[in-house]
Design an enzyme around this catalytic site. Structure first.
Site, short mmCIF file in Angstrom:
data_model
loop_
_atom_site.label_atom_id
_atom_site.label_comp_id
_atom_site.label_asym_id
_atom_site.label_seq_id
_atom_site.Cartn_x
_atom_site.Cartn_y
_atom_site.Cartn_z
N HIS A 157 -21.87 4.89 -30.68
CA HIS A 157 -20.65 5.04 -29.86
C HIS A 157 -21.34 6.15 -28.67
O HIS A 157 -20.32 6.64 -27.55
CB HIS A 157 -19.70 6.09 -30.70
CG HIS A 157 -18.81 4.40 -31.31
ND1 HIS A 157 -17.42 3.95 -30.91
CD2 HIS A 157 -19.08 4.22 -32.89
CE1 HIS A 157 -17.29 3.83 -31.95
NE2 HIS A 157 -18.37 3.31 -33.28
N ASP A 365 -21.88 10.27 -21.49
CA ASP A 365 -20.81 9.95 -22.34
C ASP A 365 -20.62 8.95 -23.10
O ASP A 365 -21.37 7.69 -21.69
CB ASP A 365 -19.37 10.54 -22.33
CG ASP A 365 -18.29 10.95 -23.11
OD1 ASP A 365 -18.61 10.66 -24.55
OD2 ASP A 365 -17.40 11.51 -22.95
#
Length: 466
Positions: A157, A365
């Site tokens: 992720h 991110d």
């Protein structure tokens, strides 16, 4: 149909009532599991003096959860240590914050072995195993040692760092070798997938043997990009809830005749909060006529308080926010509100809907689902503007946002000025394209793409054997 066994570090199934303050990963996994029989396995978040492997089973809103407590030393070395002090900063390009400690690595391997030993009896032949995130990279290897032959997929992720960054990790080769015990390894974007490919070819001496199939360490693995989305339908439902409407009405009343700028992030050095705060400060300095026309609200729940780097950034953010209000506030008005608490998802939906600008500017991110939730919350007739870091995975999909370099407070200030000056037709045009992507590439599309690819591993094997 095969059962789906999802494994993640923490198990936190949402109730579906909207009151959750859980992160995007938990919401995405719960949405995926509701479509499949199976279970969600992982750490309970609780510690015990001695590891026993005793399972706790419960069913929450259609999701069966199986959790285990970890020994206190595991929590310190595996979770607080290797996961949060070594891998997290490394994967987010903060090599200056990476802690190298042999005990951390030993705890990481030990905890993964204990997870495998506890999970193995729950797995049936034909089950698909879907393992998540950097905490559990060695889990497939430990399960293979216990004789498991099932198809196993891994999804990362967070970003996979560039080759030159990843090689700074002692034991980086062993970590990559462990990924070759999976059948499928997924990343958020093509950039991250390519970075992993570069390591395999340049450092591990691997070779490409098929479409996205690589061979190294005597084994093969398929890799791919699977960008995660939000549960768009569920978020649309939340927008209509009474709490969402109350929050939207409250913020609209609080900002009457003013424009609301909102940011929602976990308190973390990867989120670019210092640069964001400074960018807003520079906007106020450069636009004195707008000072009483805007209000910035930053929500940043505190996390990982035991890690020194998080304590330090909290102190710096407190200082910057105080400086902004000290410089620009008046007796009847302050331009900045900084809140360190969690809010319910339905309340956040209402908050996003009241905002004219959404600031999502992480330094790095994996994806960032706040950006997608902000888009999903806008009024189609008068939408707000998303300002998005070009270094968030979401920037590869949400190309009609105002993309900025989050390291530059001046770029952030300029983007705020452009967003607030943008006319309605352009705002609607940009939002329409963003919303189309959020709906089309939602959590269901992500889940179906990954599971289909994992099933396809077995289909290819059968075809080759026949």
């Amino acid at each position: 149909m095969s059962r789906l066994i999802v494994v993640s570090n923490r198990v936190n199934p949402p109730s579906g009532a909207g009151e959750e303050s859980v992160g995007g990963l938990a919401m995405a996994l719960a949405a995926a599991l509701r479509e499949y029989s199976g279970l969600w396995f992982g750490w309970s978040g609780q510690s015990t003096p001695t590891f026993t492997g005793q399972l706790s089973m419960q069913k929450i809103d259609g999701v069966t959860a199986a959790t285990v407590d970890l020994e206190e030393s595991d929590v310190e070395e595996y979770y607080n240590g290797y996961a949060n002090k070594t891998l997290w900063p490394l994967f987010h390009y903060r090599t200056d914050l990476v802690a190298y400690d042999r005990a951390f690595g030993e705890g990481y391997q030990r905890a993964n072995r204990r997870f495998a030993e506890t999970l193995r009896p729950l797995i049936e032949p034909g089950d698909l195993i879907w393992i998540h995130d950097y905490h559990l990279i060695p889990l497939a290897r430990e399960l293979r040692k216990l004789g498991l032959k099932n198809r196993m997929g891994f999804f990362l992720h967070v970003p996979w760092p560039a080759y030159q960054v990843f090689v700074t990790l002692p034991g980086s080769r062993q970590l990559v070798e462990a990924l070759f015990d999976y059948d499928l390894v997924g990343f958020q974007t093509e950039d991250y997938r390519q970075a992993f490919e570069e390591y395999v070819l340049a450092e591990a001496g691997g070779e490409k043997v098929g479409d996205d199939v690589f061979k190294a360490f005597g084994r093969t693995v398929r890799i791919g990009a699977f960008p995660i989305g939000i549960d768009a339908k569920d978020f649309g439902r939340l927008l209509k809830s009474s709490r969402a409407r109350r929050m939207r009405d409250l913020m609209t009343a609080c900002t009457v005749f003013r424009h609301l700028i909102v940011g929602v992030d976990r308190l973390d050095y990867s989120k670019g909060l210092e640069e964001r705060f400074t960018g807003f400060e520079r906007y106020l300095d450069a636009n004195p006529d707008m000072r009483r026309e805007v209000l910035m609200l930053q929500i940043a729940p505190v996390s990982r308080e035991s890690v020194d780097a998080y304590q330090e950034i909290r102190g710096r953010l407190d200082a910057i926010s105080g400086r902004i209000n000290g410089e620009f506030a008046d007796v009847d008005w302050a331009p900045f509100r900084y809140v360190n608490k969690n809010y319910r998802r339905d309340e956040l939906a209402g908050l996003y809907g009241a905002a004219r600008v959404g600031l999502v500017t992480p330094l790095r991110d994996g994806m960032n689902l706040v950006a997608k939730e902000f888009v999903a919350s806008q009024n189609p007739d008068d939408p707000g503007v998303l300002i998005l870091s070009r270094f968030a995975g979401a920037a590869r999909q949400l190309t009609e946002a105002l993309l900025v370099n989050p390291n530059s407070p001046d770029e952030i200030a300029d983007a705020i000025e452009k967003a607030l000056a943008m006319d309605k037709p352009e705002r609607i045009r940009r939002w329409s394209a963003l919303f189309d992507n959020v709906q089309r590439e939602d959590v269901t599309a992500w889940r179906d793409a990954f599971v289909a690819a994992l099933k396809g591993v077995e289909e290819r094997r059968t075809a080759l054997a026949s």
